[in-house]
Design a protein around this motif. Sequence first.
Motif, short mmCIF file in Angstrom:
data_model
loop_
_atom_site.label_atom_id
_atom_site.label_comp_id
_atom_site.label_asym_id
_atom_site.label_seq_id
_atom_site.Cartn_x
_atom_site.Cartn_y
_atom_site.Cartn_z
N ARG A 45 -6.04 -14.12 -35.38
CA ARG A 45 -7.42 -14.35 -36.24
C ARG A 45 -7.89 -16.06 -35.73
O ARG A 45 -8.83 -16.52 -36.09
N LEU A 46 -7.05 -16.71 -34.99
CA LEU A 46 -7.11 -17.96 -34.39
C LEU A 46 -8.42 -17.82 -33.17
O LEU A 46 -8.15 -17.17 -32.21
N PRO A 47 -9.41 -18.66 -33.30
CA PRO A 47 -10.48 -18.39 -32.25
C PRO A 47 -10.04 -18.77 -30.92
O PRO A 47 -10.56 -18.09 -30.09
N SER A 48 -9.20 -19.59 -30.84
CA SER A 48 -8.78 -20.19 -29.53
C SER A 48 -7.86 -19.05 -28.95
O SER A 48 -7.95 -18.94 -27.63
N PHE A 49 -6.86 -18.44 -29.72
CA PHE A 49 -6.24 -17.52 -29.19
C PHE A 49 -6.72 -16.27 -28.63
O PHE A 49 -6.66 -15.55 -27.66
N ALA A 50 -7.75 -15.77 -29.64
CA ALA A 50 -8.89 -14.75 -29.19
C ALA A 50 -9.45 -14.94 -28.09
O ALA A 50 -9.58 -14.16 -26.89
N ARG A 51 -10.20 -16.25 -27.74
CA ARG A 51 -10.87 -16.88 -26.57
C ARG A 51 -9.93 -16.65 -25.49
O ARG A 51 -10.35 -16.07 -24.27
N ALA A 52 -8.64 -16.96 -25.68
CA ALA A 52 -7.57 -17.13 -24.38
C ALA A 52 -7.29 -15.89 -24.05
O ALA A 52 -7.09 -15.29 -22.72
N GLN A 53 -7.37 -14.76 -24.97
CA GLN A 53 -6.88 -13.21 -24.39
C GLN A 53 -8.03 -12.83 -23.84
O GLN A 53 -7.92 -11.94 -22.66
N ARG A 54 -9.46 -12.93 -24.34
CA ARG A 54 -10.58 -12.61 -23.59
C ARG A 54 -10.60 -13.27 -22.32
O ARG A 54 -11.11 -12.30 -21.18
N THR A 55 -10.45 -14.34 -22.23
CA THR A 55 -10.41 -14.99 -20.86
C THR A 55 -9.25 -14.45 -19.77
O THR A 55 -9.70 -14.15 -18.69
N VAL A 58 -10.67 -10.97 -18.72
CA VAL A 58 -11.75 -11.05 -17.82
C VAL A 58 -10.92 -11.71 -16.21
O VAL A 58 -11.72 -11.10 -15.27
N LEU A 59 -10.22 -12.42 -16.21
CA LEU A 59 -9.85 -12.85 -15.06
C LEU A 59 -8.94 -11.87 -14.40
O LEU A 59 -9.16 -11.72 -13.20
N ARG A 60 -8.25 -11.12 -15.24
CA ARG A 60 -7.33 -10.05 -14.47
C ARG A 60 -8.48 -8.90 -13.91
O ARG A 60 -8.21 -8.63 -12.66
N VAL A 61 -9.66 -8.65 -14.62
CA VAL A 61 -10.64 -7.78 -13.90
C VAL A 61 -11.13 -8.21 -13.00
O VAL A 61 -11.35 -7.52 -11.72
N LEU A 62 -11.52 -9.62 -12.69
CA LEU A 62 -12.19 -10.35 -11.68
C LEU A 62 -11.17 -10.33 -10.49
O LEU A 62 -11.52 -9.99 -9.25
N GLN A 63 -9.84 -10.40 -10.68
CA GLN A 63 -8.71 -10.57 -9.56
C GLN A 63 -8.86 -9.26 -9.05
O GLN A 63 -8.78 -8.97 -7.84
N VAL A 64 -8.72 -8.21 -9.84
CA VAL A 64 -8.55 -6.70 -9.31
C VAL A 64 -10.12 -6.43 -8.61
O VAL A 64 -10.01 -5.98 -7.22
N GLY A 65 -11.09 -6.65 -9.08
CA GLY A 65 -12.49 -6.53 -8.36
C GLY A 65 -12.48 -7.11 -6.92
O GLY A 65 -12.89 -6.75 -6.08
N ILE A 66 -12.31 -8.61 -7.09
CA ILE A 66 -12.21 -9.28 -5.87
C ILE A 66 -11.20 -8.78 -4.92
O ILE A 66 -11.44 -8.77 -3.59
N ALA A 67 -10.01 -8.37 -5.29
CA ALA A 67 -9.02 -7.97 -4.31
C ALA A 67 -9.81 -6.36 -3.62
O ALA A 67 -9.51 -6.32 -2.40
#
Length: 340
Positions: A45-55, A58-67
Amino acid sequence: MVMTFWWVTALLLLAALAVWGITFWNRRAMRKSPVLVANSEYLDRLPSFARAQRTAKVLRVLQVGIAVVGVVAASVLSGRIATERIETPDFASRDIVLCLDVSGSMYEYDTEILATFAEMVDTFEGERVALTIFNSTSRTVFPLTNDYDLIKRELEEGAEAIDFDEFGYRLGNRDYSDDKVRQYVDFVEGTKGIPDQASVVPDGLASCGQVFDQAEEDRSRSIIFATDNEVNGEPIFTLQEATELVAAREIDLYTFYPGAYDCGPECFEELKTATEDQDGDLYESSDPEAIPSIIQEIQKSQAQAMGAEPTVVRTDHPTFGFVLTFLSLIGILVLGWRTR
């Protein structure tokens, strides 16, 4: 474009798929049960935690896509993308004189020849071209030159100017603007120097043979000679004498005969005999559209006569693949630092 080593690209992509499959299988096999932590529900329920999870996702997906992009780009780069062209370097020592009969019966064939050569100029690399036209007298429109801008401009303007039915215009069957008439008259100026004579073919050919310079240099010399051989005058040379003069200067003769206008078979036979007696080639065609293919045949036969074996020249184009691979590597490093 072609891929020179396409099989290398295919092998690298298969290897990448195999590595991905093994890694995915091992990750599933080594996956452990989650560790339960008491009183941690509030984190979702913490906005910062939820934002960190989404980030992080997204970064993992970007890493896979760029790779994936990087692997594909590197594979394509390894396959050597290139363009191919056929070159015959010996053609750079070739001189060509277009020798055109501009009497009234020849206008549509002259138009096609000039237009075709104007299109071919972009493929020339060192060849020199000249244009001489004749009727009762001769005029050199431009001498031998490799100034291709000038050649193309003059040929295009000549093709447009000579597209003029003089017989039809004089009979009143064809109507042209004053500008068109002036353009035609300016182009053929100097070719009607002898009153009451026309199409003095032998003298026209002899004049074309005098256009070649640099006699001491080892160059291929050719005349492309277009005429219906319907002489209406008193030439200085006979046709046989004119072709002998050309052959004596080691000039290859290629003759276009579009067909009879008024003259019977004797005009064709005379032209054929005079040309072939000097080892020239005569092309008979009543279809102006056939001229481009005939000119290509002349190029091919001349290449063989000169001993010029066409070679395939490949030019690599690695820029796109290299840049994409490099950017992919930078992207992976940046994202790896961001997610550390």
